[in-house]
Scaffold this motif. Structure first.
Motif, PDB file in Angstrom:
ATOM      1  N   LYS B   5       0.897  -1.173   0.000  1.00  0.00           N
ATOM      2  CA  LYS B   5       0.000   0.000   0.000  1.00  0.00           C
ATOM      3  C   LYS B   5       0.923   1.206   0.000  1.00  0.00           C
ATOM      4  CE  LYS B   5      -3.733  -2.235   2.519  1.00  0.00           C
ATOM      5  NZ  LYS B   5      -3.960  -2.728   3.889  1.00  0.00           N
ATOM      6  N   ALA B   6       1.495   1.476  -1.159  1.00  0.00           N
ATOM      7  CA  ALA B   6       2.546   2.478  -1.204  1.00  0.00           C
ATOM      8  C   ALA B   6       2.393   3.384  -2.400  1.00  0.00           C
ATOM      9  CB  ALA B   6       3.909   1.791  -1.267  1.00  0.00           C
ATOM     10  N   ARG B   7       2.957   4.582  -2.267  1.00  0.00           N
ATOM     11  CA  ARG B   7       3.018   5.529  -3.387  1.00  0.00           C
ATOM     12  C   ARG B   7       4.489   5.799  -3.670  1.00  0.00           C
ATOM     13  NH1 ARG B   7      -1.298   9.036  -0.941  1.00  0.00           N
ATOM     14  NH2 ARG B   7       0.304  10.544  -0.439  1.00  0.00           N
ATOM     15  N   LYS B  27       1.900   2.724   3.666  1.00  0.00           N
ATOM     16  CA  LYS B  27       0.990   2.730   4.805  1.00  0.00           C
ATOM     17  C   LYS B  27       1.387   1.584   5.738  1.00  0.00           C
ATOM     18  CE  LYS B  27      -3.642   3.614   5.071  1.00  0.00           C
ATOM     19  NZ  LYS B  27      -4.767   4.461   4.701  1.00  0.00           N
ATOM     20  N   HIS B  28       1.738   1.922   6.975  1.00  0.00           N
ATOM     21  CA  HIS B  28       2.046   0.871   7.952  1.00  0.00           C
ATOM     22  C   HIS B  28       2.088   1.484   9.337  1.00  0.00           C
ATOM     23  CE1 HIS B  28       4.050  -2.510   9.963  1.00  0.00           C
ATOM     24  NE2 HIS B  28       3.708  -3.231   8.903  1.00  0.00           N
ATOM     25  N   LYS B  29       1.485   0.789  10.324  1.00  0.00           N
ATOM     26  CA  LYS B  29       1.422   1.310  11.691  1.00  0.00           C
ATOM     27  C   LYS B  29       2.791   1.439  12.338  1.00  0.00           C
ATOM     28  CE  LYS B  29      -3.100   0.260  13.544  1.00  0.00           C
ATOM     29  NZ  LYS B  29      -3.912  -0.762  14.204  1.00  0.00           N
ATOM     30  N   MET B  30       3.733   0.608  11.937  1.00  0.00           N
ATOM     31  CA  MET B  30       5.052   0.596  12.568  1.00  0.00           C
ATOM     32  C   MET B  30       4.880   0.507  14.092  1.00  0.00           C
ATOM     33  SD  MET B  30       7.283   0.650  10.051  1.00  0.00           S
ATOM     34  CE  MET B  30       8.852   1.345  10.539  1.00  0.00           C
ATOM     35  N   PHE B 100       6.387  -6.725   0.944  1.00  0.00           N
ATOM     36  CA  PHE B 100       5.408  -5.926   0.205  1.00  0.00           C
ATOM     37  C   PHE B 100       6.164  -5.207  -0.886  1.00  0.00           C
ATOM     38  CE2 PHE B 100       2.404  -6.679   3.554  1.00  0.00           C
ATOM     39  CZ  PHE B 100       3.208  -6.790   4.678  1.00  0.00           C
ATOM     40  N   GLU B 101       5.617  -5.227  -2.104  1.00  0.00           N
ATOM     41  CA  GLU B 101       6.414  -4.631  -3.169  1.00  0.00           C
ATOM     42  C   GLU B 101       5.601  -3.705  -4.052  1.00  0.00           C
ATOM     43  OE1 GLU B 101       4.870  -6.801  -6.668  1.00  0.00           O
ATOM     44  OE2 GLU B 101       6.982  -6.283  -6.795  1.00  0.00           O
ATOM     45  N   THR B 102       6.318  -2.801  -4.683  1.00  0.00           N
ATOM     46  CA  THR B 102       5.739  -1.939  -5.692  1.00  0.00           C
ATOM     47  C   THR B 102       6.849  -1.543  -6.647  1.00  0.00           C
ATOM     48  OG1 THR B 102       4.199  -0.123  -6.066  1.00  0.00           O
ATOM     49  CG2 THR B 102       6.045   0.324  -4.612  1.00  0.00           C
ATOM     50  N   SER B 103       6.490  -0.985  -7.786  1.00  0.00           N
ATOM     51  CA  SER B 103       7.537  -0.591  -8.727  1.00  0.00           C
ATOM     52  C   SER B 103       7.162   0.689  -9.443  1.00  0.00           C
ATOM     53  CB  SER B 103       7.812  -1.713  -9.718  1.00  0.00           C
ATOM     54  OG  SER B 103       6.645  -2.047 -10.398  1.00  0.00           O
ATOM     55  N   ALA B 104       8.163   1.315 -10.043  1.00  0.00           N
ATOM     56  CA  ALA B 104       7.953   2.555 -10.798  1.00  0.00           C
ATOM     57  C   ALA B 104       8.808   2.485 -12.044  1.00  0.00           C
ATOM     58  CB  ALA B 104       8.351   3.759  -9.956  1.00  0.00           C
ATOM     59  N   LYS B 105       8.260   3.007 -13.154  1.00  0.00           N
ATOM     60  CA  LYS B 105       9.007   3.000 -14.403  1.00  0.00           C
ATOM     61  C   LYS B 105       9.958   4.201 -14.431  1.00  0.00           C
ATOM     62  CE  LYS B 105       6.672  -0.037 -17.442  1.00  0.00           C
ATOM     63  NZ  LYS B 105       6.462  -0.948 -16.335  1.00  0.00           N
ATOM     64  N   VAL B 106      11.152   3.960 -14.977  1.00  0.00           N
ATOM     65  CA  VAL B 106      12.113   5.033 -15.173  1.00  0.00           C
ATOM     66  C   VAL B 106      12.261   5.242 -16.680  1.00  0.00           C
ATOM     67  CG1 VAL B 106      14.454   5.832 -14.699  1.00  0.00           C
ATOM     68  CG2 VAL B 106      13.340   4.283 -13.107  1.00  0.00           C
ATOM     69  N   ASN B 107      11.938   6.431 -17.135  1.00  0.00           N
ATOM     70  CA  ASN B 107      12.008   6.750 -18.559  1.00  0.00           C
ATOM     71  C   ASN B 107      13.227   7.625 -18.806  1.00  0.00           C
ATOM     72  OD1 ASN B 107      11.416   7.255 -21.228  1.00  0.00           O
ATOM     73  ND2 ASN B 107       9.922   8.851 -20.782  1.00  0.00           N
ATOM     74  N   VAL B 108      14.268   7.014 -19.408  1.00  0.00           N
ATOM     75  CA  VAL B 108      15.525   7.729 -19.591  1.00  0.00           C
ATOM     76  C   VAL B 108      15.683   8.136 -21.040  1.00  0.00           C
ATOM     77  CG1 VAL B 108      18.033   7.636 -19.288  1.00  0.00           C
ATOM     78  CG2 VAL B 108      16.549   6.349 -17.740  1.00  0.00           C
TER      79      VAL B 108
END
Lengths: 159, 110
Positions: B5-7, B27-30, B100-108
């Protein structure tokens, strides 16, 4: 793993009180001048676990903290280490400590040459007014340290 | 591995060799293990994300070890040098070893 964290700091602090803090301040005083004796011991211990017997030099680290943290539950921190971040000369890791939290370790940030900039920003929880200490390990084995005091109005550790 | 649950925020495009900032928020209570349940007086057990790793096209570029002193809903900004276009994969791991994983594209360009 949770039990291990709970037991060790308490046991060591009791031993320190029994053994006499005097002997320890000779070592810790030289490593971390300017810190209160009891706090210096636990931070010095935490640092030693990560970097061994190396003596950090001052400099190269910029710690960005508010002077006063209104809410100890979320305190912004940024830090940057001056380094070329080349393949042969870069920052390997930065360890952050808070000397009056229930436990001093906050985080370790690990960089690579691909980071290109040894800078991070994050948010911490602080129990009360205290010192934030950053220790940077370089690829050549050298170690640097910086320390800033931050005032905390309302503590953020719960309980 | 669960979806985080990440941005993640990265620039829309970067030129080769440019150093760009990556901003992450999960998002995490930690849960620190210090808080007491108000009704029972028992300590609520610790449950935090203790590790963060960012891989750029499969190679680790940045990582972090976290302790309970990291604030809830951890925010973390760091920097990466633009090499080839591709993906930044981010993985957070908790005290139970769950990831928990997420990814983002890098446009070079260039």
């Amino acid at each position: 793993m949770v039990n291990k964290f709970e037991m060790q700091p308490v046991a060591r602090r009791d031993l320190l009180k029994l053994a006499g803090v005097g002997a320890l301040t000779v070592v810790t005083g030289s490593l971390l001048p300017g810190l209160a004796k009891a706090d210096a011991a636990s931070v010095a211990e935490a640092i030693k676990k990560l970097i061994g017997d190396k003596q950090p030099a001052e400099g190269r680290i910029t710690l960005e903290l508010p002077q006063i943290a209104e809410n100890g539950r979320t305190v912004p921190i940024a830090l940057e280490v001056d380094s070329p971040m080349s393949d042969t000369d870069y920052v390997k890791a930065v360890h952050v400590f808070a000397d009056k939290n229930p436990r001093p370790d906050v985080a370790t940030f690990k960089f690579t040459p691909g980071s290109a900039k040894a800078r991070i920003a994050t948010r911490m929880r602080l129990a009360k007014t205290q010192n934030i200490i950053a220790v940077a390990e370089m690829s050549d084995g050298s170690v640097y340290m910086a320390k800033n005091q931050i005032k905390v109005t309302i503590g953020g550790c719960g309980g | 591995m669960a979806k985080a649950k990440a941005r993640v925020k990265v620039p829309k495009s970067v030129t080769k060799g440019e150093v760009f900032q990556v901003k992450t928020l999960i998002k995490h209570k930690m849960e620190t293990g210090q808080r007491k349940d108000k009704k029972t007086g028992e300590k609520i057990p610790r449950m935090i994300l203790n590790k963060f790793v960012c891989n750029y096209n499969g190679s680790e570029v940045f990582a972090a070890d976290w302790h309970p002193a990291i604030a809830a809903n951890p925010y973390l900004a760091f920097y990466v040098k633009a090499a080839d276009s591709g993906t930044l994969d981010m993985v957070w791991t908790d005290d139970n070893g769950q990831s928990f994983e997420t990814s983002a594209k890098v446009n070079v360009t260039g």
